[in-house]
Scaffold this motif. Structure first.
Motif, PDB file in Angstrom:
ATOM      1  N   ASP A   1       0.820  -1.208   0.000  1.00 49.85           N
ATOM      2  CA  ASP A   1       0.000   0.000   0.000  1.00 49.85           C
ATOM      3  C   ASP A   1       0.854   1.259   0.000  1.00 49.85           C
ATOM      4  N   GLY A   2       2.100   1.144   0.448  1.00 49.06           N
ATOM      5  CA  GLY A   2       2.989   2.306   0.483  1.00 49.06           C
ATOM      6  C   GLY A   2       3.720   2.571  -0.809  1.00 49.06           C
ATOM      7  N   GLY A   3       3.580   1.693  -1.819  1.00 50.85           N
ATOM      8  CA  GLY A   3       4.248   1.905  -3.097  1.00 50.85           C
ATOM      9  C   GLY A   3       5.087   0.699  -3.493  1.00 50.85           C
ATOM     10  N   VAL A   4       6.034   0.956  -4.395  1.00 50.41           N
ATOM     11  CA  VAL A   4       6.898  -0.084  -4.935  1.00 50.41           C
ATOM     12  C   VAL A   4       8.332   0.216  -4.536  1.00 50.41           C
ATOM     13  N   SER A   5       9.061  -0.823  -4.140  1.00 46.28           N
ATOM     14  CA  SER A   5      10.461  -0.646  -3.757  1.00 46.28           C
ATOM     15  C   SER A   5      11.255  -1.880  -4.171  1.00 46.28           C
ATOM     16  N   VAL A   6      12.563  -1.693  -4.278  1.00 41.82           N
ATOM     17  CA  VAL A   6      13.460  -2.802  -4.573  1.00 41.82           C
ATOM     18  C   VAL A   6      13.902  -3.402  -3.244  1.00 41.82           C
ATOM     19  N   GLU A   7      13.398  -4.581  -2.934  1.00 35.36           N
ATOM     20  CA  GLU A   7      13.788  -5.218  -1.682  1.00 35.36           C
ATOM     21  C   GLU A   7      15.207  -5.762  -1.772  1.00 35.36           C
ATOM     22  N   GLU A   8      15.482  -6.476  -2.853  1.00 39.36           N
ATOM     23  CA  GLU A   8      16.827  -6.975  -3.098  1.00 39.36           C
ATOM     24  C   GLU A   8      17.056  -7.036  -4.602  1.00 39.36           C
ATOM     25  N   ALA A   9      18.286  -6.786  -5.028  1.00 39.39           N
ATOM     26  CA  ALA A   9      18.684  -6.917  -6.434  1.00 39.39           C
ATOM     27  C   ALA A   9      20.202  -7.050  -6.451  1.00 39.39           C
ATOM     28  N   PHE A  10      20.678  -8.264  -6.656  1.00 42.79           N
ATOM     29  CA  PHE A  10      22.122  -8.483  -6.574  1.00 42.79           C
ATOM     30  C   PHE A  10      22.555  -9.575  -7.546  1.00 42.79           C
ATOM     31  N   VAL A  11      23.834  -9.542  -7.858  1.00 46.98           N
ATOM     32  CA  VAL A  11      24.481 -10.557  -8.683  1.00 46.98           C
ATOM     33  C   VAL A  11      25.425 -11.351  -7.794  1.00 46.98           C
ATOM     34  N   THR A  12      25.386 -12.672  -7.902  1.00 47.96           N
ATOM     35  CA  THR A  12      26.258 -13.553  -7.140  1.00 47.96           C
ATOM     36  C   THR A  12      27.330 -14.108  -8.051  1.00 47.96           C
ATOM     37  N   LEU A  13      28.585 -13.901  -7.687  1.00 48.21           N
ATOM     38  CA  LEU A  13      29.725 -14.422  -8.442  1.00 48.21           C
ATOM     39  C   LEU A  13      30.158 -15.732  -7.793  1.00 48.21           C
ATOM     40  N   THR A  14      30.027 -16.826  -8.526  1.00 51.37           N
ATOM     41  CA  THR A  14      30.205 -18.153  -7.943  1.00 51.37           C
ATOM     42  C   THR A  14      31.518 -18.831  -8.299  1.00 51.37           C
ATOM     43  N   ALA A  15      32.343 -18.225  -9.147  1.00 49.18           N
ATOM     44  CA  ALA A  15      33.560 -18.900  -9.615  1.00 49.18           C
ATOM     45  C   ALA A  15      34.805 -18.071  -9.325  1.00 49.18           C
ATOM     46  N   LEU A  16      34.863 -17.438  -8.159  1.00 48.13           N
ATOM     47  CA  LEU A  16      36.019 -16.636  -7.797  1.00 48.13           C
ATOM     48  C   LEU A  16      37.170 -17.521  -7.328  1.00 48.13           C
ATOM     49  N   PRO A  17      38.403 -17.042  -7.444  1.00 51.48           N
ATOM     50  CA  PRO A  17      39.544 -17.816  -6.931  1.00 51.48           C
ATOM     51  C   PRO A  17      39.438 -18.012  -5.418  1.00 51.48           C
ATOM     52  N   GLY A  18      40.069 -19.075  -4.931  1.00 54.32           N
ATOM     53  CA  GLY A  18      40.091 -19.325  -3.503  1.00 54.32           C
ATOM     54  C   GLY A  18      38.775 -19.788  -2.929  1.00 54.32           C
ATOM     55  N   GLU A  19      37.822 -20.217  -3.776  1.00 54.27           N
ATOM     56  CA  GLU A  19      36.522 -20.718  -3.331  1.00 54.27           C
ATOM     57  C   GLU A  19      35.698 -19.647  -2.613  1.00 54.27           C
ATOM     58  N   PHE A  20      35.937 -18.380  -2.949  1.00 54.96           N
ATOM     59  CA  PHE A  20      35.129 -17.294  -2.400  1.00 54.96           C
ATOM     60  C   PHE A  20      33.860 -17.130  -3.237  1.00 54.96           C
ATOM     61  N   VAL A  21      32.783 -16.654  -2.591  1.00 57.56           N
ATOM     62  CA  VAL A  21      31.532 -16.322  -3.262  1.00 57.56           C
ATOM     63  C   VAL A  21      31.208 -14.872  -2.925  1.00 57.56           C
ATOM     64  N   ALA A  22      30.906 -14.072  -3.934  1.00 55.80           N
ATOM     65  CA  ALA A  22      30.658 -12.648  -3.721  1.00 55.80           C
ATOM     66  C   ALA A  22      29.277 -12.258  -4.237  1.00 55.80           C
ATOM     67  N   LYS A  23      28.660 -11.286  -3.547  1.00 54.86           N
ATOM     68  CA  LYS A  23      27.403 -10.691  -3.983  1.00 54.86           C
ATOM     69  C   LYS A  23      27.609  -9.189  -4.127  1.00 54.86           C
ATOM     70  N   ILE A  24      27.037  -8.624  -5.168  1.00 56.02           N
ATOM     71  CA  ILE A  24      27.140  -7.184  -5.416  1.00 56.02           C
ATOM     72  C   ILE A  24      25.746  -6.661  -5.734  1.00 56.02           C
ATOM     73  N   GLY A  25      25.290  -5.659  -4.994  1.00 53.46           N
ATOM     74  CA  GLY A  25      23.979  -5.080  -5.244  1.00 53.46           C
ATOM     75  C   GLY A  25      23.283  -4.722  -3.941  1.00 53.46           C
ATOM     76  N   LYS A  26      21.962  -4.614  -4.002  1.00 55.42           N
ATOM     77  CA  LYS A  26      21.159  -4.314  -2.824  1.00 55.42           C
ATOM     78  C   LYS A  26      20.693  -5.626  -2.212  1.00 55.42           C
ATOM     79  N   MET A  27      20.936  -5.795  -0.919  1.00 57.43           N
ATOM     80  CA  MET A  27      20.622  -7.080  -0.298  1.00 57.43           C
ATOM     81  C   MET A  27      20.360  -6.906   1.186  1.00 57.43           C
TER      82      MET A  27
END
Length: 396
Positions: free
Chosen positions: A130-156
């Motif tokens: 009722d208060g409008g429209v908003s972006v709750e989450e919007a992110f990209v997950t990088l799953t193949a980084l060196p060292g077995e790291f996983v990264a997310k970039i965006g709103k979360m």
């Protein structure tokens, strides 16, 4: 020539004639093959070779297409999964401290999720209310980084505890605990633009251990406020998970968050929290029976003009799914307020949920709250939740 020689010559002549009569006549010489016949034979040979090649291809199984772990999603030619979650609320009773509408569309969440390529995936969640429209989450997950790291970039949603990471329709209650309202900035909690990096750590035995570090822009309504561009907020989370038995598992977590508040650059708000979840689900009996006991404890230290303000809060909930349709639950709340001294809110809730299917449920919650030890609120809240489309699983 004497008479005997003549007789021998005659006999030889008679035998030669007889043998000549018994021999078969020689076969006629084959006619020469024409150029047109040779060309026809060559075409037939080539057609036979092509038929054999097609048969060999049909006998070979095609290799499955895999796109960065997409599994069956690869067959959809990169079309994203689209879902819509509806959350409708009704309330009866009296609450003068934090009133809610009698009827409201609490939230309709549109989810768009897909594998982008073998190295990343994307998740977007839009919230309609009722208060409008908003972006709750919007992110990209990088799953193949060196060292077995996983990264997310965006709103979360920040990886702080359990409730902060959970969307409204995935909660076990119609509301959020008092500690979320008092110490975490309300329903949205820590939800901001930022970068998250996580990694699974080596651990003994069957223990699962994961560490997460996050840096945000520093804007979380009711909690963090960036007066300058470099007024960032930080979140760290460490969690461990282990199976205690075949049917029981335990998860423990520690969280820390720090950011500037609305008083300015020199004023910080710091949060630390501990969460635990104990789950029981018999694997060899009824697939619907389960029990979940979950609690969170949060400490707040907030810089103010007259000095730091400290507050503490917690909740504890118990949910038991009796069968395919019915779940009963209870929750207890206890929380001080982050911006006021000696103000304490307490509450208790009883819940009953009816699962029409795995995609829709109706929930009733009776909630009693005593604000600041003086003002009582007694409410009956009703909720309808439904899911349309392919919606990805939430964190376990």
């Amino acid at each position: 020539m004497n008479k005997a020689a003549a007789m021998l010559l005659g006999a030889a002549t008679w035998m030669g004639v007889a043998q000549a009569q018994e021999l078969p006549a020689p076969a006629p010489a084959p006619a020469p093959v024409s150029d047109a016949a040779k060309a026809q034979e060559e075409r037939i040979r080539k057609l036979e070779e092509e038929v054999q090649a097609l048969k060999a291809q049909g006998a070979t199984k095609p290799e499955p297409v895999q796109l960065g772990g997409a599994g069956g999603a690869a067959a959809k030619a990169l079309n994203p999964d689209i879902s819509l979650n509806g959350d409708f609320l009704g309330a009866m009773g009296r609450n003068e401290v934090r009133p809610v509408p009698g009827l409201e569309m609490h939230e309709a969440e549109l989810g768009i999720q897909s594998v982008i390529d073998p190295y990343s995936r994307g998740d977007v969640f839009l919230s309609f209310s009722d208060g409008g429209v908003s972006v709750e989450e919007a992110f990209v997950t990088l799953t193949a980084l060196p060292g077995e790291f996983v990264a997310k970039i965006g709103k979360m949603r920040a990886d702080f505890g359990k409730v902060n990471t959970t969307h409204n329709h995935a909660l076990a209650w119609t509301d959020r605990p008092l500690v979320t309202e008092n110490l975490m900035g309300g329903e949205d909690g820590i939800d901001d633009m930022g970068i998250s990096v996580s990694r699974i750590l080596p651990a003994p035995g069957d223990l699962f251990l994961e560490a997460t570090g996050q840096v945000f822009r520093g804007e979380s309504e009711g909690l963090f406020k960036a007066s300058r561009k470099n007024d960032l907020s930080y979140v760290g989370h460490l969690r461990g998970y282990e199976d205690l038995t075949e049917n029981t598992n335990l998860e423990l977590g520690y969280s820390y968050a720090q950011g500037h508040n609305e008083l300015g650059h020199d004023f910080l708000t710091k949060l630390s929290g501990v969460d635990f979840s104990l789950r029981w689900k018999p694997l060899r009996r009824s697939i619907y029976n389960s029990l979940l006991w979950r609690s969170e404890f949060i400490w707040s230290r907030r810089d103010q003009l007259l000095g730091p303000q400290r507050a503490f809060g917690w909740y504890s909930s118990l949910d038991y799914r009796m069968d395919q349709r019915w779940t009963v639950g209870a929750r207890f709340d206890w929380s001080e307020r982050a911006t006021a001294s000696n103000q304490l809110d307490r509450g208790a809730s009883a819940l009953l949920t009816y699962w029409m299917s795995e995609f829709s449920q109706v929930r009733g919650q009776y909630r009693f709250t005593r604000y600041d030890g003086r003002q009582d609120a007694s409410e009956l809240r009703l909720q309808l939740i439904f899911v349309m489309g392919a919606h990805g699983a939430h964190p376990f």
